[in-house]
Every structure is written in structure tokens, then in C-alpha cells.
Enzyme design. Structure first.
Site, PDB file in Angstrom:
ATOM      1  N   TYR A 109       0.857  -1.196   0.000  1.00 25.49           N
ATOM      2  CA  TYR A 109       0.000   0.000   0.000  1.00 25.49           C
ATOM      3  C   TYR A 109       0.886   1.236   0.000  1.00 25.49           C
ATOM      4  O   TYR A 109       1.888   1.308   0.722  1.00 25.49           O
ATOM      5  CB  TYR A 109      -0.901   0.025   1.239  1.00 25.49           C
ATOM      6  CG  TYR A 109      -1.722   1.296   1.355  1.00 25.49           C
ATOM      7  CD1 TYR A 109      -2.949   1.399   0.714  1.00 25.49           C
ATOM      8  CD2 TYR A 109      -1.251   2.384   2.086  1.00 25.49           C
ATOM      9  CE1 TYR A 109      -3.704   2.564   0.808  1.00 25.49           C
ATOM     10  CE2 TYR A 109      -1.994   3.556   2.176  1.00 25.49           C
ATOM     11  CZ  TYR A 109      -3.214   3.641   1.534  1.00 25.49           C
ATOM     12  OH  TYR A 109      -3.955   4.791   1.613  1.00 25.49           O
ATOM     13  N   GLU A 197      -3.337   7.566  -4.237  1.00 22.95           N
ATOM     14  CA  GLU A 197      -3.276   6.258  -3.566  1.00 22.95           C
ATOM     15  C   GLU A 197      -3.064   5.137  -4.579  1.00 22.95           C
ATOM     16  O   GLU A 197      -3.686   5.124  -5.644  1.00 22.95           O
ATOM     17  CB  GLU A 197      -4.576   6.019  -2.790  1.00 22.95           C
ATOM     18  CG  GLU A 197      -4.612   4.713  -2.016  1.00 22.95           C
ATOM     19  CD  GLU A 197      -5.919   4.509  -1.288  1.00 22.95           C
ATOM     20  OE1 GLU A 197      -5.952   4.705  -0.064  1.00 22.95           O
ATOM     21  OE2 GLU A 197      -6.925   4.173  -1.950  1.00 22.95           O
TER      22      GLU A 197
END
Length: 387
Positions: A109, A197
Site C-alpha cells: 500500500y 493512492e
């Protein structure tokens, strides 16, 4: 302003950030043709909506032949995808993104956000990427690492290495990650992003890094200098009332309650919603008409909040500092007369020309309850909404 995944990946490609090959499609036939053009033996069909959690909601499908690609696209297009981030109504799927399959060894992530507390941009990373990153943040926050960037110095290579080591990368992967991180930071700054993101950033079978997903939010206040990006806006993904409010320079956010609020000033609006909740009610919206509200603007705002079918009562709470309360009263009267609503309206006007405003409301002959005290106003609104 939010971008779709395929739009975000186009920006990634422009900045040299590796992504799988993919094509956008608006029909099942276009999806099948996209898969043929991409080649390969495995494809991923992804619903394009402005929300996360698509995989668990059936918005991401693996297809091992062209017919499966066509079927996956047909099952998504024209539907509304419901995820934990969309609410019960979901969002419409008008396009799908067909992408070549990837060999996934690990899922990481990575995101760039604004650290408002420190006034800096921050990288957030975790070796536990994938669909359950929210669970990781909630239950094992120690698995999440962050680096705050000094705006005068910019992102430093040692910070990239710090993140890379935290993600358990090694060798050439550290250099590769550094290039990706520097490109992401440049994109964030140049495109006036508020959020960037990648979830997941994958390590492939041969050890390379690839952005398997992409999410970019652009700061609305900067869109005037991001005209190319502003042209990518997909209004079908936005709340229609919030969009209409923005067109009239009103600050509006839809909520799930049944008491509509019309207030001037964000702080007063928050306090008004809190006091409604305190007395057993539930606000239907946040609406700040601004300090310079006019009669016409109030009329538009009133029509907007009445377009919500859930509304059972309206609470107007205005403090007349710059704005004149008598003009607010005129706007309320005009709106109620024009719409002809039978929804009860509770009005609290304090400040400039408040006495004149009260006289106008009383003389209107309309079913408008005028009160002086905010607590009393909230109680009456809650009672009327229930009754």
C-alpha cells in the site's frame, strides 16, 4: 474532484509510473475488442466508479477468455455498484477498464496525503496492502509507516529508502521504488492533488513494482489552473444536490437524516447539526449559504434542501453579521410561496435587522415557526420531524 482509475493511470503513465496495459470500454463488445487488442491469456475487468472496495462488491472480475471478458463487462455496465464507500444507492457503472492480468507475488500500500496537523505532504505505506488495508489501519496500525516531506527540501532519497525498507524491498527494488515515489510526489504537486493512492502496489513474479490500482483526488480550489483535468470530471458519479449547490457557490453535503439545515457559516452549521443530534433528531444535510447570502441565494438553497424526499422538517439558523436577516426572511418566504411546501419550517434569525425579519415572517401568513433561542429551535424541529 475525483478521477477514475483509468484516468489516474493515464497520469501515472505520463509520469513514468509503471501500470499494466489496459483499455477503457463502454459496452461488452468494446470490452471484448479491448481484450483482443491487449493480447494475453488473462484479463481483469474493472468497474469504473469513484469508490473503493470494488473487488468485494463484484466490481473487479478475472477473465480467462474473451467470452468471460464480455460477460463480466455485461454484468457490470448499466448497473449500480454498491460498496462500503458508496452508500446503499451505489454508483452507476458506465465504463469498465479491461487490463492485462498480472502475476502478484506481494501486495503493498502506498499513498500521498496532506498532513494538515504538520502542514506537510506525507507518504503513507504498508507492507500489508490489498483490499483489507482499512482493517490493517484499524487493528494493526504498527504495520503502517509514514514519512513527512519538508516542502523546502522536497522528497529526499533517504526518505524513499526508509519507505522501501519498511516495505521489505531490497536490491534493485529500492531504486525502482525511489523512482516511483519521486514521480508520485511530482505528480501530486504539479496536478494539485489532495490524495494519491496505490492499493495495491504489487511486486510481480519477476520482482518488479507495478501500480495495479490508482486513485487520485484533485483539490477543487485548484481546478481553475488544472483545466485539462477539470475536463475529465464525471458528474454521474457525484451527488446531484451537491453538484447543484456548487453551481450556486453553496457549501452542501448530503447526510442521512430528515431535518434539513440552512445556516450561514461552517462553524454555526456544525453546531446546528450537533444540537439537532443532541435533542434526538438527525440532520439531512450540511448547508452553509455563506456570510454574504442574498434573498435569491437563500431561495435557491431552500429549493435545494426541499428536493430531498427524506426531509420532514427544516431548521434555518442565521446570524446576521454581514448578511441582513430581513433579506434571509424574504428568501425563505419567496421559496415557500413558490414551492408550496407543507413541510414545517423553523426559523431562528439573530443579528442585523432580526426584528424586521420577524415582522416579515409573521406577516407572510405562512406556516413558519419563528423562534429566538437555538435550543428551542432544535427541539421544535425535532418534534415537527417526528410528528
Amino acid at each position: 474532484m475525483n478521477l477514475h482509475e483509468y484516468q489516474s493511470k493515464q497520469l501515472f503513465t505520463h509520469y513514468g509510473i509503471p501500470v499494466p496495459a489496459g483499455r477503457i470500454a463502454g459496452s461488452d463488445a468494446e470490452a471484448a475488442e479491448a481484450a483482443r487488442a491487449l493480447g494475453g491469456k488473462i484479463w481483469v475487468v474493472k468497474a469504473q466508479v469513484h469508490a473503493g472496495g470494488r473487488g468485494k462488491a463484484g466490481g473487479v472480475k478475472l477473465a480467462k477468455d474473451i467470452d468471460a471478458v464480455r460477460a463480466a463487462a455485461a454484468g457490470m455496465l448499466g448497473q449500480r455498484l454498491v460498496t462500503p464507500q458508496t452508500g446503499a444507492e451505489g454508483l452507476p457503472v458506465d465504463k469498465v477498464y479491461v487490463e492485462t492480468g498480472s502475476q502478484i507475488a506481494r501486495e503493498l500500500y502506498l499513498s500521498l496525503v496532506l498532513d494538515r496537523e504538520r502542514g506537510r505532504v506525507a507518504f503513507i505505506a504498508s507492507a500489508a496492502g490489498g483490499m483489507d488495508i482499512e482493517e490493517v489501519a484499524a487493528h494493526t496500525p504498527e504495520k503502517i509507516i509514514s514519512v513527512s516531506i519538508n516542502p523546502a527540501a522536497g522528497l529526499q532519497d533517504y526518505q524513499c529508502r526508509q519507505l522501501a525498507f519498511g516495505l521489505e524491498l531490497s536490491g534493485k527494488q529500492v531504486q525502482e521504488f525511489t523512482r516511483i515515489a519521486q514521480a508520485l510526489y511530482l505528480l501530486y504537486l504539479e496536478k494539485d492533488a489532495s490524495l494519491l493512492e496505490i492499493n495495491p502496489l504489487i511486486v510481480t513474479g519477476d520482482g518488479t513494482l507495478v501500480a495495479l490500482d490508482a486513485k487520485i483526488n484533485i483539490e477543487d480550489s485548484a481546478l481553475y489552473r488544472q483545466q485539462e483535468i477539470a475536463a475529465l470530471r464525471d458528474v454521474s458519479q457525484e451527488d446531484p444536490m451537491e453538484r447543484q449547490a456548487a453551481e450556486h457557490d453553496l457549501n452542501y453535503v448530503s447526510l442521512d437524516g430528515n431535518i434539513a439545515c440552512m445556516v450561514n457559516g461552517a462553524g454555526l452549521a456544525m453546531a446546528t447539526m450537533d444540537i439537532i443530534q443532541l435533542h434526538g433528531g438527525s440532520p439531512a444535510n450540511f448547508l452553509d449559504v455563506g456570510g454574504g447570502a442574498t434573498s435569491e441565494r437563500v431561495t435557491v438553497a431552500f429549493k435545494l434542501i426541499l428536493s430531498n424526499p427524506k426531509v420532514r422538517a427544516i431548521l434555518v439558523n442565521i446570524f446576521g453579521g454581514i448578511v441582513r436577516c430581513d433579506l434571509i426572511a424574504e428568501g425563505i418566504i419567496n421559496a415557500v410561496q413558490e414551492i408550496g411546501t407543507d413541510i414545517p419550517v423553523v426559523v431562528r434569525l439573530q443579528g442585523t435587522n432580526a426584528e424586521l425579519a420577524g415582522q416579515k415572517l409573521a406577516a407572510s401568513g405562512l406556516a413558519i415557526t419563528a423562534v429566538q433561542d437555538l435550543t428551542d429551535a432544535a427541539r421544535k424541529a425535532v418534534q415537527l420531524a417526528k410528528g
